[in-house]
Design an enzyme around this catalytic site. Structure first.
Site, PDB file in Angstrom:
ATOM      1  N   ASP A 135       0.541  -1.291   0.142  1.00 45.04           N
ATOM      2  CA  ASP A 135       0.162   0.093  -0.362  1.00 45.04           C
ATOM      3  C   ASP A 135       0.635   1.145  -0.650  1.00 45.04           C
ATOM      4  OD1 ASP A 135      -1.607  -2.188   1.393  1.00 45.04           O
ATOM      5  OD2 ASP A 135      -3.201  -1.212   0.310  1.00 45.04           O
ATOM      6  N   LYS A 186      -1.105  -5.658   3.924  1.00 43.40           N
ATOM      7  CA  LYS A 186      -1.889  -5.388   4.966  1.00 43.40           C
ATOM      8  C   LYS A 186      -2.013  -5.966   6.211  1.00 43.40           C
ATOM      9  CE  LYS A 186      -6.219  -5.270   4.271  1.00 43.40           C
ATOM     10  NZ  LYS A 186      -6.258  -4.244   5.077  1.00 43.40           N
TER      11      LYS A 186
HETATM   12  O1  MRU Z   1      -7.490  -2.359   3.348  1.00 42.53           O
HETATM   13  P1  MRU Z   1      -7.590  -3.080   1.517  1.00 42.53           P
HETATM   14  O2  MRU Z   1      -7.766  -4.802   1.384  1.00 42.53           O
HETATM   15  O3  MRU Z   1      -7.750  -1.711   0.529  1.00 42.53           O
HETATM   16  O4  MRU Z   1      -5.957  -3.649   1.702  1.00 42.53           O
HETATM   17  C1  MRU Z   1      -5.086  -4.106   0.130  1.00 42.53           C
HETATM   18  C2  MRU Z   1      -4.008  -4.781   0.724  1.00 42.53           C
HETATM   19  O5  MRU Z   1      -3.084  -4.360   1.970  1.00 42.53           O
HETATM   20  C3  MRU Z   1      -3.309  -5.172  -0.373  1.00 42.53           C
HETATM   21  O6  MRU Z   1      -2.211  -5.836  -0.385  1.00 42.53           O
HETATM   22  C4  MRU Z   1      -2.656  -3.930  -1.530  1.00 42.53           C
HETATM   23  O7  MRU Z   1      -3.474  -3.093  -1.448  1.00 42.53           O
HETATM   24  C5  MRU Z   1      -2.059  -4.284  -2.240  1.00 42.53           C
HETATM   25  S1  MRU Z   1      -2.116  -3.601  -3.419  1.00 42.53           S
HETATM   26  C6  MRU Z   1      -2.732  -4.235  -5.298  1.00 42.53           C
END
Ligand code: MRU
Length: 391
Positions: free
Chosen positions: A267, A278
């Site tokens: 992110d 995450k």
């Molecule tokens: O909270 P989210 O579902 O938006 O988090 C998503 C993640 O952590 C993904 O691993 C991350 O965005 C990777 S990008 C494809």
């Protein structure tokens, strides 16, 4: 699929008319993207990810408020998709009020929806800069063109990540010609988290489409279970062999030689290569290091925050509603979707949505430009034009 003209540079919507909208990823044999313009050419249609995997529904976003709500409620989620949805949110805002004050208010409203992913600020900054330089009466058209350009660019970048990352999987397959390559992934960094292809899952899709025998361990990813619901749903749609596991199982699998490599998304990545992803990613990286399992993170350049050095100290970590920890939703035997409570009503709960894996635990980064060490030197080698202190 448009290839990036030069690694790390952007191609604006105005400079590139006639954007292509090829869709690559499959649900029950039909190809989709996660976000597209509706028939009226103004409203924005998205797959409602809060309903997956049990219901496939789309939502229509008609206003900047709709876009902000879709991002904060996680109708759309995943760092690159949040960026594109934010960009379309600003385009919708320009139809509401195209003054500088209207632009700034919509920018602030969209930016505060989710604080951790770099891509949201990156996309909003890009739109705002370009709209400030555009006469008021042309801002609406310009905003849609630029949002469309970001969506196309993201698709091209993710497809390139897939090509580069597939080489890692193919090399592992050559080392184990007698069996499938076992890959562990966390959360959902597939096409649902982007416009198309995905980040961590793009190499898996590319390798699988080239006939490489592989199998994916899918971390369920509490508390919202994006692995069990979204990654498993995607892999099913693509016909990729996979097994959903409890988040706590990864270390055990690694100890027993059942994981050849880990690939996760990101992110926000600092210029020194610290990876924010995450919650739970860090624990997987620790287990991977202890067990000699290579640990890769895949992301487009829009996820890199060149202003930041120390991910643990500097990256803002989103905290979401504690109810996501204390409650869980799922399909009941009668086919309805229900939410039930797990924890006693009197217990306190905390919901940290992301964590930071220091660069030293990351074997390499996979970007649209290739594979590089998770270091400042490695990243600057791929993106030489970046100023020392930021964009
Ligand atoms: O909270 P989210 O579902 O938006 O988090 C998503 C993640 O952590 C993904 O691993 C991350 O965005 C990777 S990008 C494809």
């Amino acid at each position: 699929m448009p290839a990036p003209t030069q690694c790390g540079t952007s191609v604006s919507g105005e400079a590139r008319p006639g954007l292509r909208t090829k869709r690559s990823m499959r649900i029950e044999g039909r190809n989709y993207r996660t976000i597209w313009l509706d028939d009226d050419g103004r409203s924005v249609r998205v797959i409602d990810q809060t309903k997956l995997p049990h219901r496939f529904e789309t939502q229509i976003l008609r206003s900047s408020d709709d876009a902000a709500r879709a991002i904060s409620d996680m109708v759309v989620r995943g760092a690159p998709l949040i960026g594109v949805a934010g960009a379309y949110g600003l385009a919708l805002a320009m139809a509401e009020d195209s003054t500088d004050a209207g632009l700034d208010a919509a920018y602030d409203k969209l930016l505060e929806t989710r604080p951790t992913a770099s891509n949201l600020r990156w996309a909003l900054d890009r739109l705002r800069d370009c709209l400030r330089a555009t006469p008021r009466q042309r801002r609406r058209e310009r905003a849609y063109a630029e949002a469309g350009a970001i969506a196309e660019e993201d698709t091209g970048f993710c497809e390139a990540i897939g090509r580069h990352g597939a080489d890692i999987i193919k090399a592992a397959a050559e080392r184990h010609p007698d069996r499938a390559v076992n890959i562990l992934t966390h959360c959902n960094a597939g096409w649902l988290a982007t416009v198309d292809w995905g980040t961590a899952l793009a190499p898996i899709y590319k390798a699988a489409r080239e006939g490489v025998a592989l199998h994916v361990w899918v971390d369920e990813t509490r508390p919202r279970n994006q692995g069990a619901s979204l990654t498993a749903f995607e892999l099913l749609g693509e016909g990729v062999a996979h097994t959903v596991i409890a988040d706590n199982a990864g270390g055990h699998l690694m100890q027993h030689g059942l994981v050849d490599l880990c690939i996760v998304g990101a992110d926000r990545v600092t210029r020194t290569g610290d990876v924010c992803n995450k919650i739970g990613t860090y624990l997987k990286a620790l287990a991977a290091r202890e067990n000699g399992v290579p640990f890769y993170a895949a992301m487009p350049s829009s996820t890199i925050d060149w202003r930041m050095r120390d991910g643990v100290k500097e990256i803002p970590i989103e905290q979401r509603d504690a109810r996501e920890v204390t409650h869980i939703s799922g399909l009941t035997e009668d086919g309805s979707v229900a939410t039930v409570q797990l924890a006693p009503a009197g217990s306190a709960a905390r919901n940290y949505a992301f964590d930071v894996t220091p660069a030293r635990f990351v074997t390499a980064l996979i970007t649209e430009c290739g594979i590089c060490p998770a270091t400042e030197q490695g990243l600057r080698g791929q993106f030489p034009g970046r100023p020392a202190d930021g964009r």
